[in-house]
Scaffold this motif. Structure first.
Motif, PDB file in Angstrom:
ATOM      1  N   ASP A  86      53.352  36.156  48.847  1.00  0.00           N
ATOM      2  CA  ASP A  86      53.768  35.729  50.180  1.00  0.00           C
ATOM      3  C   ASP A  86      54.569  34.435  50.143  1.00  0.00           C
ATOM      4  N   CYS A  87      54.184  33.525  49.244  1.00  0.00           N
ATOM      5  CA  CYS A  87      54.841  32.225  49.142  1.00  0.00           C
ATOM      6  C   CYS A  87      54.760  31.757  47.692  1.00  0.00           C
ATOM      7  N   ILE A  88      55.892  31.318  47.147  1.00  0.00           N
ATOM      8  CA  ILE A  88      55.944  30.819  45.778  1.00  0.00           C
ATOM      9  C   ILE A  88      56.531  29.420  45.816  1.00  0.00           C
ATOM     10  N   GLU A  89      55.850  28.468  45.190  1.00  0.00           N
ATOM     11  CA  GLU A  89      56.362  27.105  45.084  1.00  0.00           C
ATOM     12  C   GLU A  89      56.905  26.899  43.673  1.00  0.00           C
ATOM     13  N   PHE A  90      58.041  26.221  43.594  1.00  0.00           N
ATOM     14  CA  PHE A  90      58.691  25.959  42.313  1.00  0.00           C
ATOM     15  C   PHE A  90      58.740  24.459  42.043  1.00  0.00           C
ATOM     16  N   ILE A  91      58.600  24.089  40.782  1.00  0.00           N
ATOM     17  CA  ILE A  91      58.802  22.711  40.332  1.00  0.00           C
ATOM     18  C   ILE A  91      59.740  22.781  39.136  1.00  0.00           C
ATOM     19  N   ASP A  92      60.818  22.019  39.203  1.00  0.00           N
ATOM     20  CA  ASP A  92      61.824  22.016  38.136  1.00  0.00           C
ATOM     21  C   ASP A  92      62.306  23.428  37.798  1.00  0.00           C
ATOM     22  N   GLY A  93      62.470  24.265  38.802  1.00  0.00           N
ATOM     23  CA  GLY A  93      63.003  25.604  38.614  1.00  0.00           C
ATOM     24  C   GLY A  93      62.017  26.626  38.084  1.00  0.00           C
ATOM     25  N   LYS A  94      60.754  26.259  37.935  1.00  0.00           N
ATOM     26  CA  LYS A  94      59.750  27.189  37.421  1.00  0.00           C
ATOM     27  C   LYS A  94      58.661  27.401  38.462  1.00  0.00           C
ATOM     28  N   ALA A  95      58.210  28.649  38.573  1.00  0.00           N
ATOM     29  CA  ALA A  95      57.134  28.966  39.517  1.00  0.00           C
ATOM     30  C   ALA A  95      55.891  28.185  39.127  1.00  0.00           C
ATOM     31  N   TYR A  96      55.290  27.525  40.109  1.00  0.00           N
ATOM     32  CA  TYR A  96      54.119  26.702  39.860  1.00  0.00           C
ATOM     33  C   TYR A  96      52.886  27.215  40.613  1.00  0.00           C
ATOM     34  N   TRP A  97      53.071  27.608  41.883  1.00  0.00           N
ATOM     35  CA  TRP A  97      51.957  27.965  42.763  1.00  0.00           C
ATOM     36  C   TRP A  97      52.344  29.200  43.560  1.00  0.00           C
TER      37      TRP A  97
ATOM     38  N   VAL B 268      50.351  29.654  38.732  1.00  0.00           N
ATOM     39  CA  VAL B 268      50.757  30.882  38.050  1.00  0.00           C
ATOM     40  C   VAL B 268      51.155  30.584  36.613  1.00  0.00           C
ATOM     41  N   GLY B 269      51.099  31.623  35.788  1.00  0.00           N
ATOM     42  CA  GLY B 269      51.547  31.513  34.407  1.00  0.00           C
ATOM     43  C   GLY B 269      50.496  30.946  33.484  1.00  0.00           C
ATOM     44  N   GLY B 270      50.811  30.952  32.195  1.00  0.00           N
ATOM     45  CA  GLY B 270      49.906  30.398  31.191  1.00  0.00           C
ATOM     46  C   GLY B 270      48.519  31.007  31.268  1.00  0.00           C
ATOM     47  N   ASN B 271      47.515  30.161  31.366  1.00  0.00           N
ATOM     48  CA  ASN B 271      46.127  30.611  31.415  1.00  0.00           C
ATOM     49  C   ASN B 271      45.627  30.855  32.835  1.00  0.00           C
ATOM     50  N   SER B 272      46.513  30.849  33.803  1.00  0.00           N
ATOM     51  CA  SER B 272      46.135  31.047  35.198  1.00  0.00           C
ATOM     52  C   SER B 272      45.598  32.453  35.440  1.00  0.00           C
ATOM     53  N   GLN B 273      44.790  32.599  36.487  1.00  0.00           N
ATOM     54  CA  GLN B 273      44.267  33.913  36.864  1.00  0.00           C
ATOM     55  C   GLN B 273      45.312  34.733  37.606  1.00  0.00           C
ATOM     56  N   LEU B 274      46.408  34.121  38.049  1.00  0.00           N
ATOM     57  CA  LEU B 274      47.457  34.821  38.789  1.00  0.00           C
ATOM     58  C   LEU B 274      48.701  34.947  37.919  1.00  0.00           C
ATOM     59  N   LYS B 275      49.178  36.183  37.753  1.00  0.00           N
ATOM     60  CA  LYS B 275      50.347  36.472  36.924  1.00  0.00           C
ATOM     61  C   LYS B 275      51.468  36.997  37.812  1.00  0.00           C
ATOM     62  N   LEU B 276      52.584  36.312  37.806  1.00  0.00           N
ATOM     63  CA  LEU B 276      53.721  36.641  38.650  1.00  0.00           C
ATOM     64  C   LEU B 276      54.645  37.620  37.932  1.00  0.00           C
ATOM     65  N   GLU B 277      55.050  38.681  38.627  1.00  0.00           N
ATOM     66  CA  GLU B 277      55.983  39.669  38.074  1.00  0.00           C
ATOM     67  C   GLU B 277      57.134  39.844  39.044  1.00  0.00           C
ATOM     68  N   GLN B 278      58.352  39.905  38.508  1.00  0.00           N
ATOM     69  CA  GLN B 278      59.549  40.025  39.338  1.00  0.00           C
ATOM     70  C   GLN B 278      60.107  41.438  39.303  1.00  0.00           C
ATOM     71  N   SER B 279      60.628  41.872  40.433  1.00  0.00           N
ATOM     72  CA  SER B 279      61.302  43.162  40.511  1.00  0.00           C
ATOM     73  C   SER B 279      62.610  43.108  39.737  1.00  0.00           C
ATOM     74  N   THR B 280      62.967  44.220  39.108  1.00  0.00           N
ATOM     75  CA  THR B 280      64.250  44.321  38.412  1.00  0.00           C
ATOM     76  C   THR B 280      65.383  44.597  39.400  1.00  0.00           C
ATOM     77  N   GLY B 281      65.018  44.985  40.625  1.00  0.00           N
ATOM     78  CA  GLY B 281      66.024  45.381  41.605  1.00  0.00           C
ATOM     79  C   GLY B 281      66.445  46.826  41.448  1.00  0.00           C
ATOM     80  N   LEU B 282      65.789  47.543  40.524  1.00  0.00           N
ATOM     81  CA  LEU B 282      66.126  48.938  40.244  1.00  0.00           C
ATOM     82  C   LEU B 282      64.963  49.848  40.609  1.00  0.00           C
ATOM     83  N   LYS B 283      65.260  51.125  40.797  1.00  0.00           N
ATOM     84  CA  LYS B 283      64.223  52.117  41.082  1.00  0.00           C
ATOM     85  C   LYS B 283      64.261  53.203  40.022  1.00  0.00           C
ATOM     86  N   ASP B 284      63.080  53.786  39.753  1.00  0.00           N
ATOM     87  CA  ASP B 284      62.996  54.843  38.749  1.00  0.00           C
ATOM     88  C   ASP B 284      63.454  56.180  39.323  1.00  0.00           C
ATOM     89  N   THR B 285      63.307  57.241  38.545  1.00  0.00           N
ATOM     90  CA  THR B 285      63.756  58.569  38.977  1.00  0.00           C
ATOM     91  C   THR B 285      63.035  59.067  40.218  1.00  0.00           C
TER      92      THR B 285
END
Length: 138
Positions: A20-31, A49-66
């Motif tokens: 719903d909301c992503i905060e960035f610090i120095d161009g990297k997702a932080y929260w 997010v990231g590293g040892n965090s319990q929340l893992k962020l994944e980005q859409s490729t902008g593409l759809k499968d068959t």
């Protein structure tokens, strides 16, 4: 222009959430603040997010499968090429491009998702269906 779209894997609840909301610090997702994709107000989460965090962020490729399913980094796809056996692989994003991992990344066996979009079907993701990748390498 593609609008970036994200989803979040919550390792505590073992489920995929919508970002719903992503905060960035120095161009990297932080929260990230995330909620269940089904619209239920219960079961959301927020945190780093990231590293040892319990929340893992994944980005859409902008593409759809068959089948018209959106393809995200971390998805597990089945590639059905004309002259080869179907292959189960993981989608990654690197330097703004999305790739299907080959068996030997060091040898450069990854392929651009966009080059094979008509041959790819999303069959799971690396958090909920890791056994699909493990079965491929047995």
């Amino acid at each position: 222009m593609m609008v970036p779209k994200f989803r979040v894997w919550d390792e505590t609840q073992h489920k995929m959430l919508q970002a719903d909301c992503i905060e960035f610090i120095d161009g990297k997702a932080y929260w990230v603040e995330a909620s269940p994709a089904d619209g239920n107000v219960q079961g959301g989460n927020d945190g780093p997010v990231g590293g040892n965090s319990q929340l893992k962020l994944e980005q859409s490729t902008g593409l759809k499968d068959t089948n018209g399913n959106e393809i995200f980094s971390g998805d597990i796809v089945k590639s059905s090429y004309k002259y080869a056996q179907p292959k189960i692989s993981q989608v990654i994003m690197e330097d703004g491009n999305s790739y299907i991992l080959g068996e030997d990344l060091a040898a450069g066996n990854e392929m651009l998702v966009s080059d094979h979009i008509n041959e790819i079907e999303v069959i799971g993701n690396m958090y909920e269906n890791l056994e699909l990748l493990e079965a491929q390498h047995e």
